[in-house]
Design a protein around this motif. Structure first.
Motif, PDB file in Angstrom:
ATOM      1  N   ARG A 194      32.458   9.647   5.169  1.00  0.00           N
ATOM      2  CA  ARG A 194      31.668   8.497   5.626  1.00  0.00           C
ATOM      3  C   ARG A 194      30.299   8.431   4.964  1.00  0.00           C
ATOM      4  O   ARG A 194      29.732   7.339   4.823  1.00  0.00           O
ATOM      5  CB  ARG A 194      31.526   8.514   7.139  1.00  0.00           C
ATOM      6  CG  ARG A 194      30.713   9.674   7.688  1.00  0.00           C
ATOM      7  CD  ARG A 194      30.776   9.724   9.214  1.00  0.00           C
ATOM      8  NE  ARG A 194      29.946  10.787   9.751  1.00  0.00           N
ATOM      9  CZ  ARG A 194      30.306  12.064   9.834  1.00  0.00           C
ATOM     10  NH1 ARG A 194      31.509  12.417   9.381  1.00  0.00           N
ATOM     11  NH2 ARG A 194      29.512  12.967  10.341  1.00  0.00           N
ATOM     12  N   ASP A 195      29.744   9.580   4.548  1.00  0.00           N
ATOM     13  CA  ASP A 195      28.429   9.566   3.895  1.00  0.00           C
ATOM     14  C   ASP A 195      28.467   8.767   2.597  1.00  0.00           C
ATOM     15  O   ASP A 195      27.460   8.189   2.189  1.00  0.00           O
ATOM     16  CB  ASP A 195      27.953  10.987   3.624  1.00  0.00           C
ATOM     17  CG  ASP A 195      27.440  11.673   4.886  1.00  0.00           C
ATOM     18  OD1 ASP A 195      27.157  10.947   5.855  1.00  0.00           O
ATOM     19  OD2 ASP A 195      27.340  12.906   4.899  1.00  0.00           O
ATOM     20  N   GLU A 244      32.959   1.443   7.823  1.00  0.00           N
ATOM     21  CA  GLU A 244      32.968   1.004   6.429  1.00  0.00           C
ATOM     22  C   GLU A 244      33.815   1.938   5.586  1.00  0.00           C
ATOM     23  O   GLU A 244      34.558   1.503   4.700  1.00  0.00           O
ATOM     24  CB  GLU A 244      31.545   0.953   5.884  1.00  0.00           C
ATOM     25  CG  GLU A 244      31.443   0.554   4.415  1.00  0.00           C
ATOM     26  CD  GLU A 244      32.023  -0.810   4.104  1.00  0.00           C
ATOM     27  OE1 GLU A 244      32.434  -1.019   2.947  1.00  0.00           O
ATOM     28  OE2 GLU A 244      32.072  -1.666   5.016  1.00  0.00           O
ATOM     29  N   ALA A 245      33.728   3.247   5.863  1.00  0.00           N
ATOM     30  CA  ALA A 245      34.565   4.215   5.157  1.00  0.00           C
ATOM     31  C   ALA A 245      36.038   3.969   5.473  1.00  0.00           C
ATOM     32  O   ALA A 245      36.902   4.076   4.595  1.00  0.00           O
ATOM     33  CB  ALA A 245      34.167   5.637   5.541  1.00  0.00           C
ATOM     34  N   LEU A 246      36.332   3.631   6.719  1.00  0.00           N
ATOM     35  CA  LEU A 246      37.714   3.344   7.122  1.00  0.00           C
ATOM     36  C   LEU A 246      38.241   2.112   6.395  1.00  0.00           C
ATOM     37  O   LEU A 246      39.375   2.102   5.887  1.00  0.00           O
ATOM     38  CB  LEU A 246      37.761   3.135   8.631  1.00  0.00           C
ATOM     39  CG  LEU A 246      39.148   2.982   9.265  1.00  0.00           C
ATOM     40  CD1 LEU A 246      39.928   4.285   9.157  1.00  0.00           C
ATOM     41  CD2 LEU A 246      39.014   2.575  10.735  1.00  0.00           C
ATOM     42  N   LEU A 288      25.861  14.902  -6.215  1.00  0.00           N
ATOM     43  CA  LEU A 288      26.105  13.945  -5.148  1.00  0.00           C
ATOM     44  C   LEU A 288      25.405  14.281  -3.845  1.00  0.00           C
ATOM     45  O   LEU A 288      25.449  13.486  -2.905  1.00  0.00           O
ATOM     46  CB  LEU A 288      27.624  13.837  -4.885  1.00  0.00           C
ATOM     47  CG  LEU A 288      28.464  13.382  -6.073  1.00  0.00           C
ATOM     48  CD1 LEU A 288      29.945  13.437  -5.715  1.00  0.00           C
ATOM     49  CD2 LEU A 288      28.076  11.977  -6.505  1.00  0.00           C
ATOM     50  N   GLY A 289      24.783  15.440  -3.750  1.00  0.00           N
ATOM     51  CA  GLY A 289      24.201  15.845  -2.482  1.00  0.00           C
ATOM     52  C   GLY A 289      25.266  16.445  -1.584  1.00  0.00           C
ATOM     53  O   GLY A 289      26.452  16.314  -1.820  1.00  0.00           O
ATOM     54  N   GLY A 322      24.769  10.931  -2.701  1.00  0.00           N
ATOM     55  CA  GLY A 322      23.874  10.805  -3.847  1.00  0.00           C
ATOM     56  C   GLY A 322      22.721  11.778  -3.777  1.00  0.00           C
ATOM     57  O   GLY A 322      22.003  11.832  -2.787  1.00  0.00           O
ATOM     58  N   MET A 323      22.533  12.539  -4.805  1.00  0.00           N
ATOM     59  CA  MET A 323      21.433  13.494  -4.851  1.00  0.00           C
ATOM     60  C   MET A 323      20.088  12.779  -4.781  1.00  0.00           C
ATOM     61  O   MET A 323      19.138  13.279  -4.188  1.00  0.00           O
ATOM     62  CB  MET A 323      21.519  14.337  -6.124  1.00  0.00           C
ATOM     63  CG  MET A 323      20.407  15.357  -6.260  1.00  0.00           C
ATOM     64  SD  MET A 323      20.481  16.622  -4.991  1.00  0.00           S
ATOM     65  CE  MET A 323      21.708  17.713  -5.734  1.00  0.00           C
ATOM     66  N   ALA A 324      20.019  11.594  -5.350  1.00  0.00           N
ATOM     67  CA  ALA A 324      18.750  10.864  -5.337  1.00  0.00           C
ATOM     68  C   ALA A 324      18.288  10.596  -3.910  1.00  0.00           C
ATOM     69  O   ALA A 324      17.103  10.653  -3.594  1.00  0.00           O
ATOM     70  CB  ALA A 324      18.894   9.549  -6.110  1.00  0.00           C
TER      71      ALA A 324
END
Length: 294
Positions: free
Chosen positions: A138-139, A147-149, A226-227, A232-234
């Motif tokens: 989901r992240d 939204e992930a679903l 990607l963190g 996202g790492m950003a």
């Protein structure tokens, strides 16, 4: 009561196979959780599929995901075929877990094979979609489960059709020839499930290759790029220390993986038809070679 095997050497062979599987799981767990910068969900995914697929999936881990001593993981996993491996692993880890749990329950209840397969499809798809895709990823959808679903539904369904296209005939045909394999207390049941998972992976891989290529599914990434949540790492670096040149390179590398054409609605419909045809072919093979009413 365990019935005699129609193949006398099968049980000793399965003992050897599962001994190798235990060693494979231990190795993948050690490497994934101590040395591999992959996202945590992928570490668990590799662990599960190695549990189901034994040394074959351990070899796949080394070839496609283990970070070499002389190369960064982001560069090593960049080829599309490795990205598709990661996508397939993520798919199989969720789907096969649901399928195997459902099979153990339905066989214990003594349900006929046709009801068993329906339960496996529903439970496998539900576990893969609701847990391994929407919940764990989901992240990547900005933290929104719904939204992930929504984003995961079509690609997960296409993958599931392909997985079951391979697993259904394998399970039905082999269990029809060895009734002991219908019981979760039998070593042969787990042998059939292991083989069925490998066949399901082989059938699902080309579909996942296409899904990753047209950006309907993700492949493999690392926490460096990607963190920890995969978003996202950003985002993780916002408001903190500036990113190093190595982290900038990692993000640029993973961005290049995501480049490529997106699927058109017509192409999605065409792939849907192909996966349904593959699933139908698997059911036909199971009908010819096995029994649905046992």
């Amino acid at each position: 009561m365990t019935m005699p095997s129609p193949v006398p050497w099968l049980d000793p062979l399965l003992i050897v196979w599962f001994a190798l599987t235990a060693l494979s799981v231990a190795y993948v767990a050690w490497d994934a959780f101590t040395r591999n910068p992959e996202l945590k969900v992928m570490k668990w995914g590799w662990l599960l599929v190695t549990l189901y697929g034994g040394p074959i999936m351990a070899a796949a881990y080394v070839l496609s995901c283990q970070e070499p001593a002389t190369q960064r993981h982001e560069d090593f996993v960049r080829p599309l075929w490795k990205q598709a491996f990661g996508s397939s692993i993520h798919c199989i880890a969720g789907d096969a877990t649901g399928i195997i749990v459902a099979a153990a329950i339905t066989t214990a209840l003594g349900l006929p094979m046709w009801q068993d397969v329906i339960a496996e499809y529903v439970f496998g798809f539900g576990f893969g979609l609701l847990i391994f895709q929407a919940l764990f990823m989901r992240d990547m959808a900005g933290g929104s489960y719904w939204e992930a679903l929504r984003a995961s539904f079509i690609p997960e369904w296409l993958s599931m059709n392909a997985v079951m296209a391979g697993m259904i005939p394998t399970m039905v045909v082999l269990m029809s020839r060895d009734m002991a394999a219908m019981h979760a207390s039998s070593l042969r049941f787990w042998g059939v499930m292991s083989l069925a998972t490998l066949v399901g992976f082989a059938v699902a891989y080309p579909v996942n290759l296409w899904l990753v290529g047209v950006r309907l599914k993700h492949g493999m990434g690392t926490v460096r790029a990607l963190g920890h949540g995969g978003h996202g790492m950003a985002a993780e670096k916002a408001g903190t220390a500036p990113m190093s040149g190595m982290e900038h390179k990692a993000i640029a590398g993973m961005a290049s993986i995501a480049e490529g054409p997106s699927a058109t609605p017509a192409q999605i419909v065409a792939m849907t038809v192909l996966t349904l045809l593959a699933l139908s072919a698997g059911i036909i093979v199971a009908t010819i070679g096995g029994r649905w009413t046992m």
